[in-house]
Design an enzyme around this catalytic site. Structure first.
Site, PDB file in Angstrom:
ATOM      1  N   HIS A 164       0.858  -1.194   0.000  1.00 35.73           N
ATOM      2  CA  HIS A 164       0.000   0.000   0.000  1.00 35.73           C
ATOM      3  C   HIS A 164       0.898   1.249   0.000  1.00 35.73           C
ATOM      4  O   HIS A 164       1.953   1.235   0.634  1.00 35.73           O
ATOM      5  CB  HIS A 164      -0.871  -0.025   1.265  1.00 35.73           C
ATOM      6  CG  HIS A 164      -2.059   0.870   1.225  1.00 35.73           C
ATOM      7  ND1 HIS A 164      -1.954   2.237   1.101  1.00 35.73           N
ATOM      8  CD2 HIS A 164      -3.390   0.612   1.319  1.00 35.73           C
ATOM      9  CE1 HIS A 164      -3.166   2.770   1.109  1.00 35.73           C
ATOM     10  NE2 HIS A 164      -4.049   1.823   1.237  1.00 35.73           N
ATOM     11  N   GLY A 215       0.338  -4.932   1.665  1.00 34.89           N
ATOM     12  CA  GLY A 215      -0.866  -5.078   0.839  1.00 34.89           C
ATOM     13  C   GLY A 215      -0.567  -5.766  -0.477  1.00 34.89           C
ATOM     14  O   GLY A 215      -1.424  -6.407  -1.070  1.00 34.89           O
ATOM     15  N   TYR A 271      -5.098  -4.572  10.154  1.00 37.17           N
ATOM     16  CA  TYR A 271      -5.562  -5.144   8.886  1.00 37.17           C
ATOM     17  C   TYR A 271      -7.066  -5.433   8.973  1.00 37.17           C
ATOM     18  O   TYR A 271      -7.627  -5.547  10.061  1.00 37.17           O
ATOM     19  CB  TYR A 271      -4.753  -6.394   8.521  1.00 37.17           C
ATOM     20  CG  TYR A 271      -4.440  -6.440   7.047  1.00 37.17           C
ATOM     21  CD1 TYR A 271      -3.482  -5.579   6.515  1.00 37.17           C
ATOM     22  CD2 TYR A 271      -5.114  -7.272   6.182  1.00 37.17           C
ATOM     23  CE1 TYR A 271      -3.202  -5.575   5.150  1.00 37.17           C
ATOM     24  CE2 TYR A 271      -4.845  -7.276   4.818  1.00 37.17           C
ATOM     25  CZ  TYR A 271      -3.893  -6.413   4.310  1.00 37.17           C
ATOM     26  OH  TYR A 271      -3.622  -6.390   2.966  1.00 37.17           O
TER      27      TYR A 271
END
Ligand code: YXS
Length: 259
Positions: A64, A108, A138
């Protein structure tokens, strides 16, 4: 040239992550281009998609985009987060997606790769589940992706240590389908793709969808879900969450206090 490069040949679509300056971080702009490529492949009835990075990368994707994580008071992995869209689109894509991996896969991006249908990795590939490294809570469907990729004890080790797992161990654990020398990785992956593309696409598509529904069929009561969301809010409202992001941006080790 965009943040991804895509092409389609003989029913096989290829998407190459192409933002080495940011280690192929899965930011909104890159994810948008990736989803547009998948959309194009679906329109053109691709029978297999391959998701890869440039040959020889040390980092397949750094996960991410930390710069796009909200700095507290908002779920960092909510339904509309680009990473959540990406994982859902991979799971819903009507043909198998093969992740071809060289180098490090982080956070991610690790979930993204595990959401793919098959994984072919080079010996230097590593896989790291990193929420604990940043103080991120998460999300439930993301944890289910990990649980569908490995047994509970391995998921706990990867999540609690945030340490990378190497390709050989990943293959032993069944986390990846094949480990292949870098020099053979591309030929092996495309040969696998051609084998799939020569089979019946409708039959494969419905088996992929059945397996998606069955893999997602985990009972979680509304009370259980609400409890998890409450616990996650405590985490993303915590000083530790802010410290994790700040430390990353300041390129230093975070100092977590548990509050
Ligand atoms: O300083 P500049 O501007 O050159 O940019 C640097 C990094 O800031 C940038 N970069 C990233 N930017 C946004 N988000 C990222 N995830 C990210 N990773 C890297 O890319 C430029 C080069 O980075 P640098 O110098 O660190 O490269 P390196 O080759 O020395 O090291 C590569 C890595 C991947 C080992 C290192 O960049 C790294 O540890 N990146 C973070 C890996 C990580 O923790 N990813 C998880 C992100 S958060 C996430 O995925 C979920 C929310 S969660 O954590 O819950 O799983």
């Amino acid at each position: 040239m965009g943040l991804v490069v895509s092409h389609l040949k003989d029913h096989i679509g290829t998407i190459t992550l192409n933002n080495p300056a940011k280690r192929n971080a899965l930011g909104e702009a890159l994810v948008k281009e990736l989803l547009a490529a998948l959309d194009h492949f679906e329109t053109r009835k691709a029978r297999v998609a391959i998701l890869r990075a440039e040959s020889g990368v040390k980092v397949w994707s750094a996960g991410h985009d930390v710069g796009e994580l909200p700095v507290g008071r908002r779920d960092p992995l909510g339904w509309d987060d680009p990473l959540r869209y990406l994982v859902r689109e991979i799971e819903n894509f009507p043909a198998p997606i093969i992740a071809m991996i060289e180098g490090g896969v982080w956070g991610g991006a690790c979930e993204t790769v595990f959401a793919c249908d098959l994984i072919v990795a080079s010996p230097d590939a590593t896989f790291a589940v990193t929420p604990a490294r940043l103080g991120v809570p998460y999300n439930v469907s993301g944890m289910l992706t990990f649980l569908n990729a490995a047994n509970l004890r391995i998921v706990k080790e990867m999540a609690f240590t945030a340490q990378p797992v190497g390709a050989e161990r990943a293959e032993r654990l069944g986390l990846v389908n094949h480990v292949v020398p870098n020099s053979e990785l591309e030929d092996f992956t495309y040969s696998l793709a051609h084998t799939i593309a020569e089979n019946a696409p409708l039959s494969i598509s419905v088996m992929k969808e059945q397996l998606r529904i069955l893999a997602g069929a985990h009972p979680m009561s509304p009370q259980g879900f609400e409890r998890v969301q409450g616990l996650r809010r405590v985490v993303y409202d915590s000083d530790d969450y802010q410290e994790g992001i700040r430390a990353f941006k300041e390129k230093r080790k975070p100092r977590f206090k548990g509050e």
